[in-house]
Design a protein around this motif. Sequence first.
Motif, PDB file in Angstrom:
ATOM      1  N   GLN A 215       0.811  -1.207   0.000  1.00 40.71           N
ATOM      2  CA  GLN A 215       0.000   0.000   0.000  1.00 40.71           C
ATOM      3  C   GLN A 215       0.855   1.273   0.000  1.00 40.71           C
ATOM      4  O   GLN A 215       0.476   2.274  -0.605  1.00 40.71           O
ATOM      5  CB  GLN A 215      -0.921   0.017   1.227  1.00 40.71           C
ATOM      6  N   ALA A 216       1.993   1.245   0.661  1.00 36.89           N
ATOM      7  CA  ALA A 216       2.764   2.471   0.880  1.00 36.89           C
ATOM      8  C   ALA A 216       4.041   2.578   0.058  1.00 36.89           C
ATOM      9  O   ALA A 216       4.496   3.691  -0.219  1.00 36.89           O
ATOM     10  CB  ALA A 216       3.118   2.590   2.367  1.00 36.89           C
ATOM     11  N   VAL A 217       4.624   1.450  -0.316  1.00 38.89           N
ATOM     12  CA  VAL A 217       5.924   1.464  -0.996  1.00 38.89           C
ATOM     13  C   VAL A 217       5.748   1.083  -2.458  1.00 38.89           C
ATOM     14  O   VAL A 217       5.192   0.027  -2.762  1.00 38.89           O
ATOM     15  CB  VAL A 217       6.913   0.484  -0.323  1.00 38.89           C
ATOM     16  N   TRP A 218       6.244   1.936  -3.351  1.00 35.58           N
ATOM     17  CA  TRP A 218       6.264   1.612  -4.775  1.00 35.58           C
ATOM     18  C   TRP A 218       7.647   1.039  -5.061  1.00 35.58           C
ATOM     19  O   TRP A 218       8.628   1.757  -5.132  1.00 35.58           O
ATOM     20  CB  TRP A 218       6.008   2.864  -5.612  1.00 35.58           C
ATOM     21  N   HIS A 219       7.722  -0.287  -5.188  1.00 34.83           N
ATOM     22  CA  HIS A 219       9.006  -0.963  -5.286  1.00 34.83           C
ATOM     23  C   HIS A 219       9.648  -0.757  -6.659  1.00 34.83           C
ATOM     24  O   HIS A 219       8.950  -0.698  -7.678  1.00 34.83           O
ATOM     25  CB  HIS A 219       8.828  -2.457  -5.005  1.00 34.83           C
ATOM     26  N   PRO A 220      10.980  -0.656  -6.711  1.00 38.59           N
ATOM     27  CA  PRO A 220      11.666  -0.413  -7.983  1.00 38.59           C
ATOM     28  C   PRO A 220      11.651  -1.630  -8.891  1.00 38.59           C
ATOM     29  O   PRO A 220      11.630  -2.772  -8.422  1.00 38.59           O
ATOM     30  CB  PRO A 220      13.094  -0.080  -7.546  1.00 38.59           C
ATOM     31  N   CYS A 221      11.643  -1.352 -10.187  1.00 38.29           N
ATOM     32  CA  CYS A 221      11.760  -2.405 -11.205  1.00 38.29           C
ATOM     33  C   CYS A 221      10.762  -3.539 -10.944  1.00 38.29           C
ATOM     34  O   CYS A 221      11.104  -4.723 -11.007  1.00 38.29           O
ATOM     35  CB  CYS A 221      13.190  -2.948 -11.232  1.00 38.29           C
ATOM     36  N   THR A 222       9.518  -3.157 -10.632  1.00 32.64           N
ATOM     37  CA  THR A 222       8.517  -4.134 -10.193  1.00 32.64           C
ATOM     38  C   THR A 222       7.143  -3.780 -10.767  1.00 32.64           C
ATOM     39  O   THR A 222       6.742  -2.620 -10.758  1.00 32.64           O
ATOM     40  CB  THR A 222       8.417  -4.138  -8.650  1.00 32.64           C
ATOM     41  N   GLN A 223       6.440  -4.784 -11.271  1.00 31.10           N
ATOM     42  CA  GLN A 223       5.022  -4.628 -11.566  1.00 31.10           C
ATOM     43  C   GLN A 223       4.280  -4.906 -10.251  1.00 31.10           C
ATOM     44  O   GLN A 223       4.189  -6.036  -9.792  1.00 31.10           O
ATOM     45  CB  GLN A 223       4.591  -5.599 -12.660  1.00 31.10           C
ATOM     46  N   MET A 224       3.767  -3.853  -9.634  1.00 33.11           N
ATOM     47  CA  MET A 224       3.217  -3.976  -8.290  1.00 33.11           C
ATOM     48  C   MET A 224       2.052  -4.965  -8.214  1.00 33.11           C
ATOM     49  O   MET A 224       1.847  -5.604  -7.178  1.00 33.11           O
ATOM     50  CB  MET A 224       2.791  -2.598  -7.769  1.00 33.11           C
ATOM     51  N   LYS A 225       1.328  -5.135  -9.289  1.00 33.83           N
ATOM     52  CA  LYS A 225       0.195  -6.064  -9.262  1.00 33.83           C
ATOM     53  C   LYS A 225       0.654  -7.504  -9.030  1.00 33.83           C
ATOM     54  O   LYS A 225      -0.088  -8.315  -8.460  1.00 33.83           O
ATOM     55  CB  LYS A 225      -0.609  -5.964 -10.565  1.00 33.83           C
ATOM     56  N   HIS A 226       1.893  -7.811  -9.444  1.00 34.07           N
ATOM     57  CA  HIS A 226       2.412  -9.161  -9.204  1.00 34.07           C
ATOM     58  C   HIS A 226       2.490  -9.480  -7.712  1.00 34.07           C
ATOM     59  O   HIS A 226       2.456 -10.642  -7.314  1.00 34.07           O
ATOM     60  CB  HIS A 226       3.803  -9.311  -9.828  1.00 34.07           C
ATOM     61  N   HIS A 227       2.596  -8.431  -6.889  1.00 36.97           N
ATOM     62  CA  HIS A 227       2.706  -8.665  -5.451  1.00 36.97           C
ATOM     63  C   HIS A 227       1.378  -9.093  -4.818  1.00 36.97           C
ATOM     64  O   HIS A 227       1.347  -9.452  -3.635  1.00 36.97           O
ATOM     65  CB  HIS A 227       3.248  -7.424  -4.742  1.00 36.97           C
ATOM     66  N   GLU A 228       0.295  -9.075  -5.584  1.00 36.05           N
ATOM     67  CA  GLU A 228      -0.961  -9.629  -5.070  1.00 36.05           C
ATOM     68  C   GLU A 228      -0.834 -11.133  -4.855  1.00 36.05           C
ATOM     69  O   GLU A 228      -1.424 -11.696  -3.938  1.00 36.05           O
ATOM     70  CB  GLU A 228      -2.106  -9.341  -6.043  1.00 36.05           C
ATOM     71  N   THR A 229      -0.033 -11.784  -5.724  1.00 32.93           N
ATOM     72  CA  THR A 229       0.140 -13.236  -5.609  1.00 32.93           C
ATOM     73  C   THR A 229       1.557 -13.620  -5.170  1.00 32.93           C
ATOM     74  O   THR A 229       1.793 -14.748  -4.764  1.00 32.93           O
ATOM     75  CB  THR A 229      -0.157 -13.919  -6.958  1.00 32.93           C
ATOM     76  N   PHE A 230       2.474 -12.684  -5.253  1.00 34.61           N
ATOM     77  CA  PHE A 230       3.865 -12.934  -4.863  1.00 34.61           C
ATOM     78  C   PHE A 230       4.299 -11.778  -3.973  1.00 34.61           C
ATOM     79  O   PHE A 230       4.952 -10.840  -4.422  1.00 34.61           O
ATOM     80  CB  PHE A 230       4.729 -13.035  -6.114  1.00 34.61           C
TER      81      PHE A 230
END
Length: 436
Positions: free
Chosen positions: A12-27
Amino acid sequence: MNNKNLSAHSNQAVWHPCTQMKHHETFPPLSIARGTGVWLYDENGKRYLDTISSWWVNLFGHCNPRINAALIDQLGKLEHVLLAGVTHEPVLTLSEKLCEIAPENLGHCFYACDGASATEIALKMSFHYWQQSGYPTKTVFIHLQNGYHGETLGALSVTDVALFKQTYAPLLRPSPSMPTPDWRFAQDGESPEACALRAAAELENYLAQHHTNTAALILEPLVQGAAGMGMYHPIYLKRAREICDTYQIHLIADEIAVGFGRTGTLFACEQAEISPDFLCLSKGLSGGYLPLSVVMTTDNIYQAFYSDQTSRAFLHSHSHSGNALACRAALATLEILEQDNVITSNRDKASYLNQCLQPVQAHPRVENFRNCGMIWAFEVSDPAPGFTLKFAHMGLDQQLLIRPLGNTVYLMPPYVINEEEMHLMAQGVLHILNHI
């Protein structure tokens, strides 16, 4: 906060570098609480071997006691002061040490905080030098096919990785791409050396026609990192230096990823016995502790800016240039490199890990297995959709923090890795290959 809550809050708070944030829904992002040596630990105490040195920056392990002690000592003296019109002992001592150990004739250090910033400095210095030396047409920079030099706009202009570059193409300056000497692109029956010489001949052909408007060639010596650890023969560096000299072109060596022993020598340029006009360093410079980068250059270039006129100065700055804490971490890092005879020790470790990786090299899905110093890489044939994420996820089950580049799997562990840890890493990679 437990691992699950930390990951959810981070999404919710951190926009991670070199990352498709939607992938973090499952990973979900891996939640790390502490580190020691080659190991990172989550809140539950589960450990993960940092096989990629936290994006290639960590040389001597997490929470290294010698670097920690240096930083604790420095905290009681000076944390930071502007470097404009001010100096301090850590930055002076570090500069003198770098000038002592770097390739010859590199006697001046200009500091920033990250690799891309170092690239920007080198590009600007090169352009500005030619402007002040009576060559106003020298405004073009050339780079190698598949080269990577950072993601700020100037650095991205001389980067040739479409994934990072194509979206921002309208914002970038044109920069011609020279053929890569990466031996994965060798023609049938062509040796790595012959491949490198062919690429160098094409560079020479280009500069014979375009030297009057070319300011500099920028390259990653020996290993092109973001291109999937593309490796090439040192003869290319030797020929590139000769060609640049012939046509009055600056050579910018981006050793941000490969400096400080990664390729088997302290600096990759040593293997071709050359010295660049600009040497860009970062990542391992501070042992992976604090943001720090430096551009080293020659007295000839320095003198072009030395004047009574402020307008002729290199008017470029970063708020944290020459940060005292970062410089002290770098000094501790260089001390370990020297006192522990690390380069020689790494050769023994590389030999042992190559033995451990023989079953990986022989695996039917492995292509182009390669090694340069403390860097290993190979391609996996016929990768399924989602290969990169799946390989990384399976790595965690094998106690490995690993991030493939496309279908390229690479290993770049901290130098403090021991034989048991190397064996575990090799077995973990083999297990993933057998089950992915």
